[in-house]
Scaffold this motif. Structure first.
Motif, PDB file in Angstrom:
ATOM      1  N   VAL A   1       0.762  -1.619  -0.396  1.00 15.69           N
ATOM      2  CA  VAL A   1       0.401   0.175   0.148  1.00 15.69           C
ATOM      3  C   VAL A   1       1.061   1.414   0.061  1.00 15.69           C
ATOM      4  O   VAL A   1       0.252   1.788  -1.134  1.00 15.69           O
ATOM      5  CB  VAL A   1      -1.276  -0.217   0.767  1.00 15.69           C
ATOM      6  CG1 VAL A   1      -1.457   1.602   1.225  1.00 15.69           C
ATOM      7  CG2 VAL A   1      -2.304  -1.284   1.057  1.00 15.69           C
ATOM      8  N   GLU A   2       1.871   1.528   0.948  1.00 12.39           N
ATOM      9  CA  GLU A   2       2.755   2.533   0.827  1.00 12.39           C
ATOM     10  C   GLU A   2       3.138   2.687   0.325  1.00 12.39           C
ATOM     11  O   GLU A   2       3.397   4.051  -0.772  1.00 12.39           O
ATOM     12  CB  GLU A   2       3.434   2.426   2.720  1.00 12.39           C
ATOM     13  CG  GLU A   2       2.675   2.403   3.750  1.00 12.39           C
ATOM     14  CD  GLU A   2       2.030   3.504   4.020  1.00 12.39           C
ATOM     15  OE1 GLU A   2       1.778   5.193   3.100  1.00 12.39           O
ATOM     16  OE2 GLU A   2       0.765   3.071   4.788  1.00 12.39           O
ATOM     17  N   PRO A   3       4.274   1.923  -1.301  1.00 13.08           N
ATOM     18  CA  PRO A   3       4.948   1.792  -2.203  1.00 13.08           C
ATOM     19  C   PRO A   3       3.938   1.945  -2.946  1.00 13.08           C
ATOM     20  O   PRO A   3       4.104   3.201  -3.738  1.00 13.08           O
ATOM     21  CB  PRO A   3       6.130   1.121  -2.352  1.00 13.08           C
ATOM     22  CG  PRO A   3       5.790   0.467  -0.745  1.00 13.08           C
ATOM     23  CD  PRO A   3       4.391   0.572   0.021  1.00 13.08           C
ATOM     24  N   MET A   4       2.710   1.730  -3.807  1.00 12.20           N
ATOM     25  CA  MET A   4       1.689   2.620  -4.437  1.00 12.20           C
ATOM     26  C   MET A   4       1.699   3.030  -3.309  1.00 12.20           C
ATOM     27  O   MET A   4       1.297   4.574  -5.144  1.00 12.20           O
ATOM     28  CB  MET A   4       0.509   1.222  -4.772  1.00 12.20           C
ATOM     29  CG  MET A   4       0.923  -0.094  -5.107  1.00 12.20           C
ATOM     30  SD  MET A   4       1.878  -0.065  -6.972  1.00 12.20           S
ATOM     31  CE  MET A   4       0.633   0.558  -7.931  1.00 12.20           C
TER      32      MET A   4
ATOM     33  N   LEU B   1       4.567   9.910  -7.833  1.00  8.84           N
ATOM     34  CA  LEU B   1       5.427  10.001  -9.214  1.00  8.84           C
ATOM     35  C   LEU B   1       5.054   9.999 -10.442  1.00  8.84           C
ATOM     36  O   LEU B   1       5.799  11.091 -11.129  1.00  8.84           O
ATOM     37  CB  LEU B   1       6.740   9.062  -8.653  1.00  8.84           C
ATOM     38  CG  LEU B   1       7.668   8.192 -10.073  1.00  8.84           C
ATOM     39  CD1 LEU B   1       8.466   9.949  -9.461  1.00  8.84           C
ATOM     40  CD2 LEU B   1       8.721   6.874  -9.307  1.00  8.84           C
ATOM     41  N   VAL B   2       3.877   8.843 -11.072  1.00 11.67           N
ATOM     42  CA  VAL B   2       3.636   8.564 -12.152  1.00 11.67           C
ATOM     43  C   VAL B   2       2.937   9.736 -12.598  1.00 11.67           C
ATOM     44  O   VAL B   2       2.555  10.083 -13.150  1.00 11.67           O
ATOM     45  CB  VAL B   2       2.944   7.282 -11.884  1.00 11.67           C
ATOM     46  CG1 VAL B   2       2.233   7.348 -13.647  1.00 11.67           C
ATOM     47  CG2 VAL B   2       4.193   6.195 -11.817  1.00 11.67           C
ATOM     48  N   LEU B   3       1.578  10.389 -11.387  1.00 16.35           N
ATOM     49  CA  LEU B   3       0.312  11.296 -11.968  1.00 16.35           C
ATOM     50  C   LEU B   3       1.527  12.221 -11.870  1.00 16.35           C
ATOM     51  O   LEU B   3       0.856  13.378 -12.685  1.00 16.35           O
ATOM     52  CB  LEU B   3      -0.167  11.717 -10.526  1.00 16.35           C
ATOM     53  CG  LEU B   3      -1.219  10.366 -10.486  1.00 16.35           C
ATOM     54  CD1 LEU B   3      -2.433  10.454  -9.260  1.00 16.35           C
ATOM     55  CD2 LEU B   3      -1.787  10.501 -11.454  1.00 16.35           C
TER      56      LEU B   3
ATOM     57  N   LEU C   1       9.469   6.865  -1.959  1.00 18.69           N
ATOM     58  CA  LEU C   1       9.583   5.725  -2.496  1.00 18.69           C
ATOM     59  C   LEU C   1      11.363   5.668  -1.794  1.00 18.69           C
ATOM     60  O   LEU C   1      11.707   4.320  -1.682  1.00 18.69           O
ATOM     61  CB  LEU C   1       9.871   5.707  -3.933  1.00 18.69           C
ATOM     62  CG  LEU C   1       8.368   5.671  -4.410  1.00 18.69           C
ATOM     63  CD1 LEU C   1       8.076   5.157  -5.584  1.00 18.69           C
ATOM     64  CD2 LEU C   1       7.773   4.085  -3.953  1.00 18.69           C
ATOM     65  N   VAL C   2      12.410   6.415  -1.396  1.00 19.55           N
ATOM     66  CA  VAL C   2      13.097   6.397  -0.869  1.00 19.55           C
ATOM     67  C   VAL C   2      13.839   6.150   0.212  1.00 19.55           C
ATOM     68  O   VAL C   2      14.569   5.198   0.334  1.00 19.55           O
ATOM     69  CB  VAL C   2      14.402   7.238  -1.867  1.00 19.55           C
ATOM     70  CG1 VAL C   2      15.812   7.692  -1.342  1.00 19.55           C
ATOM     71  CG2 VAL C   2      14.648   7.948  -3.075  1.00 19.55           C
ATOM     72  N   ARG C   3      12.873   6.821   0.887  1.00 16.78           N
ATOM     73  CA  ARG C   3      12.668   6.768   2.522  1.00 16.78           C
ATOM     74  C   ARG C   3      12.213   5.020   3.035  1.00 16.78           C
ATOM     75  O   ARG C   3      12.662   4.986   3.802  1.00 16.78           O
ATOM     76  CB  ARG C   3      11.813   7.570   2.441  1.00 16.78           C
ATOM     77  CG  ARG C   3      11.469   7.983   4.229  1.00 16.78           C
ATOM     78  CD  ARG C   3      10.763   8.933   4.494  1.00 16.78           C
ATOM     79  NE  ARG C   3       9.794   8.441   4.952  1.00 16.78           N
ATOM     80  CZ  ARG C   3       8.574   9.477   5.366  1.00 16.78           C
ATOM     81  NH1 ARG C   3       8.172  10.138   5.479  1.00 16.78           N
ATOM     82  NH2 ARG C   3       7.268   8.551   5.292  1.00 16.78           N
ATOM     83  N   MET C   4      11.148   4.695   1.947  1.00 16.10           N
ATOM     84  CA  MET C   4      10.985   3.480   2.396  1.00 16.10           C
ATOM     85  C   MET C   4      12.170   2.327   1.762  1.00 16.10           C
ATOM     86  O   MET C   4      11.737   1.288   2.932  1.00 16.10           O
ATOM     87  CB  MET C   4       9.593   3.375   1.035  1.00 16.10           C
ATOM     88  CG  MET C   4       7.841   3.695   2.267  1.00 16.10           C
ATOM     89  SD  MET C   4       6.953   3.568   0.843  1.00 16.10           S
ATOM     90  CE  MET C   4       6.362   5.110   0.845  1.00 16.10           C
ATOM     91  N   ALA C   5      13.057   2.900   0.604  1.00 16.79           N
ATOM     92  CA  ALA C   5      14.020   1.535   0.919  1.00 16.79           C
ATOM     93  C   ALA C   5      14.690   1.013   1.770  1.00 16.79           C
ATOM     94  O   ALA C   5      14.694   2.262   2.709  1.00 16.79           O
ATOM     95  CB  ALA C   5      14.190   1.838   0.243  1.00 16.79           C
TER      96      ALA C   5
END
Length: 194
Positions: free
Chosen positions: A92-95, A101-103, A190-194
């Motif tokens: 959920v969080e990465p999406m 990012l995509v939008l 996304l980087v923060r989640m990696a």
């Protein structure tokens, strides 16, 4: 002078998503209810950034312009109900971050996509946003909270569409700025989640 002030205000608004953070497990939202649902999209900066991006992008590049917002609202509801009933939705969080990012990139480029791809892409992202909210908005007032969230989401889409038609369409750099800041927010999350 008035147009310059409006442009500056909108440029500042476009930078606000850079201050946002995705759903980091908001543990204490208080009791559910209509007011909580109405306020959550406005006080959740990631949701705010995504909703405005969908609206502005729709105004600039999606035909019919109502398609992406309608898909988002519908699948947001489905995702929230999945969260209400306890469906474990992985990623959920990465999406949610990927949606920003995509939008953001789609907005910055004013990218047109085939209608089916637009619907699937926006609806898919909305499902994950809904699942995140559904797991947060539990409790006795969860259905009222969902109704409020759907109303606020639709209003944010409409605000984005109005901004897109009235201002951003005339000042291409605003679309680039708003889209780039939204995309950068998504990439940072996304980087923060990696």
């Amino acid at each position: 002078m008035k147009n310059k002030a409006l442009s500056m205000a909108l440029a500042t608004l476009a930078l606000l998503p850079a201050l946002a953070w995705a759903h980091t497990g908001h543990a204490d939202h208080g009791p559910g209810g209509l007011l909580q649902g109405l306020l959550h999209p406005i006080t959740g900066p990631d949701h705010l950034a995504a909703m405005l991006a969908v609206g502005v992008w729709s105004a600039l590049a999606v035909r019919p312009a109502w398609l992406a917002p309608a898909a988002f609202v519908a699948l947001l509801a489905v995702g929230a109900v999945a969260g209400f009933v306890g469906v474990a939705v992985p990623g959920v969080e990465p999406m949610v971050a990927a949606s920003l990012l995509v939008l953001g990139l789609l907005l910055a480029q004013r990218r047109q996509l085939p209608l089916a791809l637009t619907t699937v892409l926006v609806g898919g992202f909305a499902f994950f946003h809904g699942a995140a909210h559904g797991s947060e908005l539990g409790g006795a007032g969860q259905w009222l909270a969902l109704a409020g969230m759907l109303v606020s989401t639709a209003l944010l889409h409409g605000t984005g569409m109005a901004l897109g038609h009235a201002v951003v369409a005339r000042h291409r750099w605003l679309a680039v700025l708003a889209g780039a800041s939204t995309a950068l927010l998504g990439a940072a999350l996304l980087v923060r989640m990696a």
